[in-house]
Design a protein around this motif. Structure first.
Motif, short mmCIF file in Angstrom:
data_model
loop_
_atom_site.label_atom_id
_atom_site.label_comp_id
_atom_site.label_asym_id
_atom_site.label_seq_id
_atom_site.Cartn_x
_atom_site.Cartn_y
_atom_site.Cartn_z
N GLY A 10 0.78 -1.24 0.00
CA GLY A 10 0.00 0.00 0.00
C GLY A 10 0.80 1.28 0.00
N LYS A 13 3.90 1.51 -4.52
CA LYS A 13 4.86 0.97 -5.49
C LYS A 13 4.24 0.86 -6.89
N GLY A 14 3.05 0.26 -6.94
CA GLY A 14 2.40 0.07 -8.24
C GLY A 14 2.04 1.40 -8.88
N THR A 15 1.52 2.32 -8.08
CA THR A 15 1.13 3.65 -8.59
C THR A 15 2.35 4.36 -9.17
N THR A 31 5.39 -8.90 -9.50
CA THR A 31 5.13 -10.32 -9.22
C THR A 31 3.70 -10.50 -8.72
N ARG A 36 -1.56 -12.75 -9.63
CA ARG A 36 -3.02 -12.59 -9.69
C ARG A 36 -3.57 -13.04 -11.04
N ALA A 57 0.25 -14.36 3.11
CA ALA A 57 1.61 -14.93 3.23
C ALA A 57 2.36 -14.78 1.91
N GLY A 85 7.53 -5.25 -6.05
CA GLY A 85 7.10 -6.39 -5.24
C GLY A 85 8.06 -7.56 -5.28
N ARG A 88 11.43 -9.90 -2.16
CA ARG A 88 10.72 -9.72 -0.90
C ARG A 88 11.35 -10.49 0.23
N ARG A 127 -8.61 1.00 -1.61
CA ARG A 127 -8.18 0.72 -3.00
C ARG A 127 -9.24 -0.08 -3.75
N ARG A 171 -0.29 -9.10 6.15
CA ARG A 171 0.68 -8.71 5.11
C ARG A 171 1.72 -7.74 5.69
N GLY A 199 2.37 12.26 0.64
CA GLY A 199 2.27 13.42 -0.24
C GLY A 199 1.49 13.02 -1.46
#
Ligand code: AP5
Length: 214
Positions: A10, A13-15, A31, A36, A57, A85, A88, A127, A171, A199
């Protein structure tokens, strides 16, 4: 440019990866997205990964290392890539180093993003993503024009299975135990760039670019 985006669930990273793709013309390797998609397509790998993902997990190292090794060998990664991701765990980071070294490459920057736990919970519980085209939203910070409906394709907006509060808390614990040690790992390697993830999306992007250029 070979870049890793590191940080808790959250943090953004993806954004941020999506903005960096447009800027640098290099692919994002997520990943989480790959896993998914495998779950959705009911592949054997997806069947193996689903239980781990639903509980918050980590999927076993050998599964994700294989995914990334295969992806990095593809043509579009030859000019650079953004890992989102991954890695890890320390074994994943060691394996990545070996794979890249075998290709005559290395990591240029590891951007470590951080925000406080309360903000992470707000970002993750709010989200939403389009079930049809995958576009991302947030109920408060990046809402769609019509609630529950994608601006781009009118698809239905859904919550990720692992974005329920109990799973999010798991998580975050998994992140602290298994992924946070990578901050020291990459600091020791001299490639860590720490960036405050709090920000606006645009302000954080600016700080990432400044950290990379510095
Ligand atoms: P994965 O999909 O990688 O999830 P994650 O790391 O938990 O990260 P998220 O996607 O939840 O968050 P993000 O940092 O990308 O935040 P985002 O930009 O969406 O992994 C899922 C699962 O797959 C794992 O639990 C594990 O089971 C498995 N897995 C994946 N990789 C693995 C690996 N390497 N090894 C083993 N298992 C693996 O932003 C979140 C929200 O905040 C959005 O709504 C966004 O709009 C909003 N937002 C973003 N930036 C801002 C901002 N600056 N201000 C306000 N809101 C913002």
């Amino acid at each position: 440019m070979n870049l890793i985006l590191l940080g808790p669930p959250g943090v953004g990273k993806g954004t941020q990866a999506k903005l960096l793709i447009d800027r640098f013309g290099i692919p994002q390797i997520s990943t989480g997205d790959i896993l998914r998609a495998a779950v959705k397509e009911l592949t054997p790998m997806g069947a193996k990964a689903k239980g781990y993902m639903d509980s918050g997990a980590l999927v076993p190292d050998e599964v994700v290392i294989g995914i990334v090794e295969e992806r990095l060998a593809q043509e579009d990664c030859q000019k650079g890539f953004i890992l989102d991701g991954f890695p890890r765990t320390v074994p994943q980071a060691d394996a990545l180093g070996q794979v890249l070294s075998g290709m005559g490459k290395s990591i240029d920057h590891v951007v470590s993003l951080s925000v406080d736990k309360e903000e992470l919970l707000t970002r993750l519980t709010g989200r939403r993503a389009c079930a049809n085209c995958g576009a991302g939203y947030h109920v408060d910070f990046a809402p769609s024009k019509v609630a529950g409906v994608c601006d781009a394709c009118s698809g239905q907006l859904v919550q990720r299975e692992d974005d329920k509060e109990e799973t999010i808390l798991n998580r975050l614990s998994v992140y602290e135990a298994q992924t946070a040690p990578l901050i020291a790992y990459y600091q020791a390697a001299g490639v860590l760039r720490s960036v405050d993830g709090l920000g606006t999306v645009e302000a954080v992007q600016g700080d990432i670019l400044a950290a990379i250029r510095a």
